[in-house]
Design an enzyme around this catalytic site. Structure first.
Site, PDB file in Angstrom:
ATOM      1  N   GLU A 191       0.831  -1.207   0.000  1.00 33.35           N
ATOM      2  CA  GLU A 191       0.000   0.000   0.000  1.00 33.35           C
ATOM      3  C   GLU A 191       0.868   1.261   0.000  1.00 33.35           C
ATOM      4  O   GLU A 191       0.725   2.146   0.858  1.00 33.35           O
ATOM      5  CB  GLU A 191      -0.948  -0.008   1.206  1.00 33.35           C
ATOM      6  N   GLU A 262      -7.017  -7.839  -0.938  1.00 31.61           N
ATOM      7  CA  GLU A 262      -7.637  -7.666   0.378  1.00 31.61           C
ATOM      8  C   GLU A 262      -9.106  -7.309   0.233  1.00 31.61           C
ATOM      9  O   GLU A 262      -9.443  -6.156  -0.049  1.00 31.61           O
ATOM     10  CB  GLU A 262      -6.909  -6.600   1.210  1.00 31.61           C
TER      11      GLU A 262
END
Length: 891
Positions: A191, A262
């Protein structure tokens, strides 16, 4: 002796041979397997596949549970297991490595291989994951000139060394798909996109370097970056979020597949958070939408969350991690989430050929309605996804001449573009309930002992002295949560307020996360921050005297930050101290000269270990005015194989140990907006099982309001009151948890909620067992059960419910043949609840463990016999009282 040794060697050889045979029989890949990709999917040896993955983090579950967790994941329709790699777990000190126990990465991946599944390894090495320091070891902060996760040579050097270490370890075990192993993808970084903006050009240089470094490791499998839309070169960008099918445009390069790393199955929780859930219907809708727009891999984060043991949780994160995942914290199935997703995976596999080779098209069916189709007309292969994006209205659409009912915010899957095989809003899986019963062993021999030598230190006792308070993280080195800050100052009579009704106020400014203040050895108050606002100011009135006064502040953290730029510069601990309300004005003590003591005396003596306990003198627990005291007790191992938890409702804040192992932080005195602690049940079954046959103690270091009388036997009865109640409403708090300066208040008990009689009126040894009504409750429709249970479940009650709720239950009532059976089960449910109400003195009750979930959770007591006993250690630093700790068997 010789025969026994020979037998042991034979067993080891047979086990090794079995493991080798298992690895050699792996059929999903082979030595020389080639993994490529295009916009449609990953391609393994020329074969396309749909991938259903679940996150299970090996350090968050004991190794003896891995086999069962992976088994249940496969039974749930998964063919991939995903995990992060945790740098600070594997290299807690520079050059000191740990790949054993819960950190045995190779063993975990081999178990995945044994189950004929694929694996995705997210090396990072920054992982966030609500893990302490985002997975980065503390010692990195002390590397000269280092800046985390940017174009910084010291950081890149250490990062490359660790990534290479992990890759080589996995290569040596032949675990990459190119070697015939299960690993089909690896992840570098995590991320990073929002940090790239923060670091600007240096961030872009770093992410390009990270991608090139990863590819040069030569794993033979593709690398991915999550939340990195413009992933460099051959690296595949992936999506993290709840609705990647509707919010993510996909990789900028049209030659890279749509992968979802995710899909959050719930919301991780921190201390102070109320319960939160994500429904099975919502998850299924998001997954169906993702596959309808061309996605071919979804990973559920988490599929099993497990436990943040010890001090592994990030700042304010609770030990219980993603308990609402398809497999809960204890590895039990969370229905209907687990079963509904299993049915979805089966339905999508029926459409595999069309999804992977069909030509996609989109057909509007009305406002907020659409059909997405994959079709190979020449082979008569077709699948259609009918979507309704209305959040409040059901609807009927016409597709290829047929009418289809599509529920609000749902997707219906037509496997042959004609027959509905799955609807995301239609749940066929039975709803289950997590029940628990109290272990009788915790009542027998309920004898607490105490070690009352945890004293409040003074400046003269501190060995580390500076002009100003030092930053906490740099003091603890992430080896403890606690630091004492101490100082002394002198006052004259003219300095003190002349009026008796005016008291000076101690004002402590802190970067986080919590603190307890003492003035002249007297407890004056505590304060804390939150996950969102870690810095806070403690303001408490106090008594001062003429002459020398002593201030001692016990500052503590709840883990290190796990995200954001410049993580190496984050701070905690005391930074300013002033006294308001003196005749001479504000007295600033920030530069007064401060002493520091790292950790508590009990920690230095290691009172949570067998050796440490034996080195001090323990006394029977009794009334004691000391604010910090250690307690311990013994308990016998509960019988059976069910998970074991300890209820810490009467506690305050601290740590919990069993048999010498820290099982995590607790903070039950901190209540969320609904007036309850975020977590009060703590998982300890694995530690109990590992120490089977050993003597066990329970030790707790407890901080309480100074001067408040302590009666363990009385509080034990109060603790029973918390659990043996007639109705599942709000629970009263024992004492003044979390607010010691307010004078020991209790939260009012809800009107009409009767409390069970005291313990001696109904001895635990005579409590009878309440048998759960088998699967009757589970077979009730999930929308009927709560009302049936509340109202007693009689036939008239159900009839009244049907009349009132007919519009909402229309679809359910179509199943006429099943209703009589459901009515009977509802009556039985009501009878069970009424019986519990009438038999108050038998201590049969129901208890709602999760206020936002349904149905009820029945508690029943057993009297198992066991000769083995175990060691619980509880550690608490402030605002709590010693009392009975109940063991609860989960099932």
């Amino acid at each position: 002796m010789h025969d026994m040794s020979a037998a042991a060697v034979l067993v080891l050889l047979l086990a090794a041979a079995a493991l080798a045979a298992s690895a050699s029989s792996y059929e999903l890949t082979k030595n020389g397997t080639i993994i490529t990709y295009d916009r449609r999917s990953l391609i393994i040896d020329g074969r396309r596949e749909l991938f259903f993955s679940g996150s299970i983090h090996y350090p968050r579950s004991p190794p003896d549970t891995w086999h069962d967790l992976i088994n249940k994941a496969k039974e749930g329709g998964l063919n991939v297991i995903e995990t992060y790699v945790f740098w600070n777990g594997h290299e807690p000190e520079k050059g000191v490595y740990n790949f054993e126990g819960r950190y045995d990465l190779v063993k975990f991946v081999k178990l995945i291989q044994e189950k004929e599944m694929y694996a995705v390894i997210r090396i990072g090495p920054f992982v966030q994951a609500e893990w302490n320091h985002g997975g980065l070891p503390y010692w990195l902060r002390e590397v000269p000139g280092i800046i985390f996760r940017t174009n910084n040579e010291p950081f890149k050097k250490h990062m490359k060394e660790f990534v290479t270490l992990i890759v080589n370890k996995l290569k040596d075990a032949k675990l990459f798909a190119s070697q015939g192993g299960p690993i089909i993808l690896s992840q570098i970084e995590n991320e990073y996109q929002h940090l790239e903006v923060a670091f600007k050009e240096e961030g872009t240089k770093y992410i390009n370097w990270a991608a090139k470094m990863a590819i040069n490791t030569g794993t033979g499998v593709p690398w991915i970056m999550c939340k990195q839309t413009k992933a460099p070169g051959e690296v595949i960008p992936t999506c993290n979020g709840r609705n990647c099918g509707d919010t993510w445009p996909g990789p900028a390069s049209k030659n890279k597949p749509l992968l979802w790393t995710e899909n959050w199955t719930a919301q991780y929780r921190v201390f102070g958070d109320p319960p939160s859930q994500r429904s099975a219907e919502d998850i299924a809708f998001a997954v169906a939408r993702f596959f309808s727009v061309g996605g071919t891999m979804v990973n559920y984060y988490m599929y099993h969350g497990g436990t943040n043991f010890g001090r592994t949780g990030a700042a304010f994160v609770m030990p219980r991690y993603y308990d609402e995942a398809p497999l809960d914290e204890f590895g039990l199935l969370k229905e209907p989430k687990w079963g509904h997703l299993r049915d979805l995976h089966h339905a999508l596999r029926l459409c595999k050929k069309a999804l992977l080779w069909g030509t996609p098209s989109v057909q509007p069916l009305g406002k907020l309605y659409e059909a997405r189709v994959f079709e190979k007309a020449d082979q008569n292969v077709c699948v259609a996804f009918l979507s309704n994006h209305n959040t409040k209205e059901d609807g009927t659409v016409t597709f290829r001449g047929n009418k289809y009912f599509v529920a609000r915010r749902s997707v219906s899957i037509l496997a042959d573009c004609n027959t509905v095989v799955f609807s995301t809003q239609h749940v066929n899986s039975q709803h289950n309930q997590r029940t628990f019963h109290f272990a009788d062993q915790t009542v027998h021999n309920n004898v607490w002992e105490m070690f009352p030598e945890e004293k409040v230190p003074r400046y003269s006792q501190a060995t580390l002295r500076t002009q100003k308070p030092l930053e906490l993280y740099n003091l603890t080195k992430d080896n403890t949560d606690y630091v004492w800050y101490t100082t002394s100052f002198r006052l004259e009579a003219d300095d003190l307020p002349f009026r008796k009704d005016i008291k000076p106020v101690l004002e402590v400014g802190s970067h986080g996360h919590a603190s307890v203040a003492f003035v002249n050895d007297v407890f004056v108050g505590c304060g804390h921050g939150t996950k969102m606002n870690k810095a806070y100011t403690l303001e408490k009135a106090m008594e001062l005297k003429v002459g020398v006064n002593h201030i001692s502040i016990l500052s503590s953290t709840l883990g290190m930050m796990d995200s954001g730029a410049y993580l190496e510069h984050r701070q905690a601990g005391v930074h300013t101290v002033t006294i308001q309300g003196l005749n001479t004005g504000t007295l600033d003590l920030t530069s007064n000269g401060w002493g520091h003591l790292v950790g508590l005396e009990g920690e230095r003596r290691q009172l949570h270990t067998e050796k440490g306990m034996g080195g001090v003198e323990w006394k029977p627990a009794q009334k004691d005015p000391r604010p910090l005291t250690w307690y311990r007790r013994h308990f016998d191992e509960p019988s059976g194989d069910d998970p074991v938890v300890v209820d810490l409702s009467p506690m305050g804040k601290g740590f919990f140990y069993v048999n010498g192992e820290c099982l995590g932080r607790y903070w039950v005195s901190y209540h969320h907006a609904l007036g309850k602690p975020s977590q009060y049940l703590y998982h300890c079954a694995p530690v109990v099982a590992e120490a089977d046959g050993e003597r066990a103690d329970a030790v707790r270091r407890g901080g309480r309001q100074a001067g408040r009388h302590h009666d363990p036997h009385r509080e034990a009865r109060q603790h029973l009151h918390l659990h043996l109640r007639e109705e599942p409403g709000p629970r009263p708090v024992v004492g003044a948890q979390g607010q010691p300066a307010e004078g020991g208040r209790r939260r009012p008990q809800a009107a009409g909620r009767a409390v069970m009689p005291a313990q001696e009126d109904d001895p635990a040894g005579r409590l009878r067992q309440l048998r759960q009504p088998a699967r009757h409750l589970r077979q009730l429709h999930h929308r009927q059960l709560p009302r049936a249970a509340h109202q007693g479940g009689g036939r008239e009650d159900l009839r009244r419910q049907e009349e009132l709720r007919a519009p909402h239950l229309a679809r359910v009532l179509r199943r006429r043949r099943q209703l009589p059976r459901h009515h009977g089960h509802a009556r039985r449910a009501g009878q069970v609840l009424q019986e519990a109400s009438y038999r108050r003195r038998r201590a049969i009750s129901h208890h709602c463990m999760h206020p936002s979930s349904y149905p009820f959770h029945f508690c029943y007591l057993l009297s198992p016999s066991s000769s083995s006993s175990h060691q619980i250690v509880l550690s608490s630093s402030c605002c709590c009282c010693c009392t009975l700790i109940d063991l609860i068997l989960m099932g």
